[in-house]
Design a protein around this motif. Structure first.
Motif, PDB file in Angstrom:
ATOM      1  N   LYS A   5       0.838  -1.199   0.000  1.00 53.92           N
ATOM      2  CA  LYS A   5       0.000   0.000   0.000  1.00 53.92           C
ATOM      3  C   LYS A   5       0.870   1.245   0.000  1.00 53.92           C
ATOM      4  O   LYS A   5       0.510   2.265  -0.575  1.00 53.92           O
ATOM      5  CB  LYS A   5      -0.948  -0.014   1.193  1.00 53.92           C
ATOM      6  N   ALA A   6       2.031   1.165   0.637  1.00 54.31           N
ATOM      7  CA  ALA A   6       2.938   2.312   0.675  1.00 54.31           C
ATOM      8  C   ALA A   6       3.424   2.663  -0.736  1.00 54.31           C
ATOM      9  O   ALA A   6       3.486   3.836  -1.091  1.00 54.31           O
ATOM     10  CB  ALA A   6       4.120   2.024   1.589  1.00 54.31           C
ATOM     11  N   LEU A   7       3.765   1.654  -1.535  1.00 52.88           N
ATOM     12  CA  LEU A   7       4.205   1.906  -2.907  1.00 52.88           C
ATOM     13  C   LEU A   7       3.074   2.515  -3.720  1.00 52.88           C
ATOM     14  O   LEU A   7       3.268   3.501  -4.436  1.00 52.88           O
ATOM     15  CB  LEU A   7       4.707   0.628  -3.574  1.00 52.88           C
ATOM     16  N   GLU A   8       1.885   1.940  -3.628  1.00 49.34           N
ATOM     17  CA  GLU A   8       0.738   2.474  -4.359  1.00 49.34           C
ATOM     18  C   GLU A   8       0.474   3.921  -3.954  1.00 49.34           C
ATOM     19  O   GLU A   8       0.210   4.776  -4.800  1.00 49.34           O
ATOM     20  CB  GLU A   8      -0.494   1.614  -4.103  1.00 49.34           C
ATOM     21  N   SER A   9       0.565   4.212  -2.667  1.00 53.59           N
ATOM     22  CA  SER A   9       0.354   5.563  -2.155  1.00 53.59           C
ATOM     23  C   SER A   9       1.429   6.512  -2.670  1.00 53.59           C
ATOM     24  O   SER A   9       1.148   7.650  -3.057  1.00 53.59           O
ATOM     25  CB  SER A   9       0.344   5.530  -0.628  1.00 53.59           C
ATOM     26  N   TYR A  10       2.672   6.048  -2.679  1.00 55.82           N
ATOM     27  CA  TYR A  10       3.805   6.842  -3.153  1.00 55.82           C
ATOM     28  C   TYR A  10       3.620   7.216  -4.623  1.00 55.82           C
ATOM     29  O   TYR A  10       3.794   8.377  -5.011  1.00 55.82           O
ATOM     30  CB  TYR A  10       5.080   6.031  -2.936  1.00 55.82           C
ATOM     31  N   LEU A  11       3.240   6.249  -5.449  1.00 56.20           N
ATOM     32  CA  LEU A  11       3.015   6.519  -6.876  1.00 56.20           C
ATOM     33  C   LEU A  11       1.834   7.452  -7.086  1.00 56.20           C
ATOM     34  O   LEU A  11       1.893   8.365  -7.908  1.00 56.20           O
ATOM     35  CB  LEU A  11       2.808   5.206  -7.636  1.00 56.20           C
TER      36      LEU A  11
END
Length: 119
Positions: A5-11
């Motif tokens: 979820k952190a990667l998705e949020s970052y993108l």
């Protein structure tokens, strides 16, 4: 593949924060921009690219763009694109941090460009 979820949020944050341009707008003003494909060379070879685009892979973008004679100065209008718009949004934010003042990411990336030009 690790998907967090952190990667998705970052993108998503990068896509939201980076200035965007859509394919139709770019197509109508293509000669006003330096267009840079930041995909890997194998992606460009296998999928094609926007005509006359420069190719600076994401991993070396910052170094190559600062050393390129094709980019006249920090005010040169630049559009970056990748496959879907995530990497180019991250790259646009990176170039803005380096002092480039007119950088956009192609919304939807090369996929959106191809879809527009298939019509």
């Amino acid at each position: 593949m690790i998907k967090t979820k952190a990667l998705e949020s970052y993108l998503q944050e990068a896509i939201t924060r980076a200035p965007q341009i859509d394919s139709a707008t770019l197509q109508n003003s293509l000669n006003e921009w330096k267009v840079i494909d930041i995909r890997e060379s194998s992606e460009v070879t296998n999928q094609g690219s926007i005509a006359n685009a420069l190719t600076f892979p994401r991993g070396v973008l910052e170094m190559q763009i600062c050393q390129s004679d094709a980019i006249e100065n920090l005010e040169t209008p630049i559009v970056l694109y990748c496959q879907t718009g995530g990497r180019s949004s991250l790259a646009a934010l990176s170039l803005i941090k380096l002092g480039f003042t007119s950088v956009k990411s192609l919304s939807g990336g090369f996929n959106a460009w191809k879809k527009l030009n298939e019509s």
